[in-house]
Write a protein that holds these residues in place. Structure first.
Motif, PDB file in Angstrom:
ATOM      1  N   VAL A  50       2.025  -4.480   2.608  1.00 34.12           N
ATOM      2  CA  VAL A  50       1.170  -5.434   1.892  1.00 34.12           C
ATOM      3  C   VAL A  50       1.548  -6.874   2.243  1.00 34.12           C
ATOM      4  CG1 VAL A  50       0.520  -6.311  -0.392  1.00 34.12           C
ATOM      5  CG2 VAL A  50       0.719  -3.851  -0.016  1.00 34.12           C
ATOM      6  N   PRO A  73      -2.543 -10.263  -3.008  1.00 34.51           N
ATOM      7  CA  PRO A  73      -1.941  -8.921  -3.001  1.00 34.51           C
ATOM      8  C   PRO A  73      -2.924  -7.795  -3.317  1.00 34.51           C
ATOM      9  CG  PRO A  73      -1.150 -10.237  -4.869  1.00 34.51           C
ATOM     10  CD  PRO A  73      -1.857 -11.169  -3.955  1.00 34.51           C
ATOM     11  N   LYS A  74      -3.889  -8.045  -4.216  1.00 35.52           N
ATOM     12  CA  LYS A  74      -4.853  -6.990  -4.579  1.00 35.52           C
ATOM     13  C   LYS A  74      -5.750  -6.624  -3.404  1.00 35.52           C
ATOM     14  CE  LYS A  74      -5.160  -7.697  -9.593  1.00 35.52           C
ATOM     15  NZ  LYS A  74      -6.060  -8.047 -10.734  1.00 35.52           N
ATOM     16  N   ILE A 125      -5.364  -1.789   2.823  1.00 37.56           N
ATOM     17  CA  ILE A 125      -4.478  -0.700   3.247  1.00 37.56           C
ATOM     18  C   ILE A 125      -4.965   0.644   2.708  1.00 37.56           C
ATOM     19  CG2 ILE A 125      -2.154   0.266   2.924  1.00 37.56           C
ATOM     20  CD1 ILE A 125      -1.148  -2.695   3.021  1.00 37.56           C
ATOM     21  N   LYS A 168      -1.090  -9.887   3.231  1.00 34.93           N
ATOM     22  CA  LYS A 168      -1.326 -11.015   2.322  1.00 34.93           C
ATOM     23  C   LYS A 168      -0.735 -12.329   2.840  1.00 34.93           C
ATOM     24  CE  LYS A 168       2.474 -10.465  -1.080  1.00 34.93           C
ATOM     25  NZ  LYS A 168       2.981 -11.842  -1.101  1.00 34.93           N
ATOM     26  N   ALA A 196      -5.108  -7.230  -0.237  1.00 34.46           N
ATOM     27  CA  ALA A 196      -4.251  -6.668   0.817  1.00 34.46           C
ATOM     28  C   ALA A 196      -4.028  -5.176   0.576  1.00 34.46           C
ATOM     29  CB  ALA A 196      -2.913  -7.405   0.856  1.00 34.46           C
ATOM     30  N   GLN A 197      -3.749  -4.817  -0.680  1.00 29.72           N
ATOM     31  CA  GLN A 197      -3.538  -3.410  -1.028  1.00 29.72           C
ATOM     32  C   GLN A 197      -4.825  -2.608  -0.845  1.00 29.72           C
ATOM     33  OE1 GLN A 197      -0.457  -1.783  -2.041  1.00 29.72           O
ATOM     34  NE2 GLN A 197      -1.875  -0.214  -1.307  1.00 29.72           N
TER      35      GLN A 197
END
Length: 201
Positions: A113, A124-125, A131, A117, A127-128
């Motif tokens: 992550v 972060p949200k 993935i 990011k 980016a997650q």
């Protein structure tokens, strides 16, 4: 659909290139990675393209853009990234301008992550989410996963060569390097050598 263009470079800058194809100039949006690999102005160029039409919900106006890529892997990754809700074409281009194709592929496969990011505008949200939605797709994509495996093998081989040159047993070194690569997929050769020596000494 315009799949590729072949012509002469008339203008270029870090975000776009103008290609003259039989007297018609095409403005093509590009990533920094593609820009850094472009020939000089006046030279010939063949480039993979993706034609995009976005319609503004509020105004109803449509925006037509042509995105260009020097290799199929970058184009494939761009299409995967822009398929994620919340990732626009320009955001996908920003990701591929900040990180290389191998770095993005590695980050998605390993669930890194932090690397995703690190791109401007991605929290972060998101980016997650990138993935989570793309991990299986990237791993099943032969061209992208092959590139990832190839890059990992190169790092592994260079690390092993350095350790053997330092006098360590190759078989023992290989076990240590394999374990470290499973835990730290984004480590450089230098870091792997340093940590391997600690475990082998």
């Amino acid at each position: 659909m315009i799949a590729y263009l072949s012509g002469i470079i008339k203008e270029k800058n870090p975000s776009s290139v103008v290609i003259d194809v039989n007297g018609i100039g095409y403005l093509v949006q590009i990533s920094l990675n593609t820009y850094s690999a472009l020939p000089d102005v006046g030279e010939s160029l063949s480039i993979h393209t993706h034609y995009s039409v976005n319609v503004d919900v509020r105004s109803g106006q449509s925006q037509h853009q042509l995105f260009g890529f020097l290799d199929e892997q970058e184009k494939e990754l761009f299409l995967l990234l822009s398929s994620v809700s919340g990732v626009s074409n320009n955001t996908a281009r920003m990701i591929l301008s900040t990180l290389s194709v191998n770095q993005v592929t590695e980050a998605i496969i390993s669930g890194d992550v932090g690397s995703i990011k690190s791109v401007k505008g991605i929290g972060p949200k998101l980016a997650q989410k990138i993935i989570t939605e793309l991990q299986d797709k990237v791993m099943k994509d032969d061209a992208l996963s092959k590139n990832y495996d190839s890059a990992n093998n190169t790092i592994k081989n260079e690390t092993l060569s350095a350790l053997v040159a330092l006098g360590f047993n190759k078989s023992a070194a290989q076990k240590v390097v394999d374990n470290l690569l499973k835990q730290h997929t984004n480590w450089s050769v230098e870091e792997l050598v340093k940590q391997s020596i600690k475990q082998l000494s």
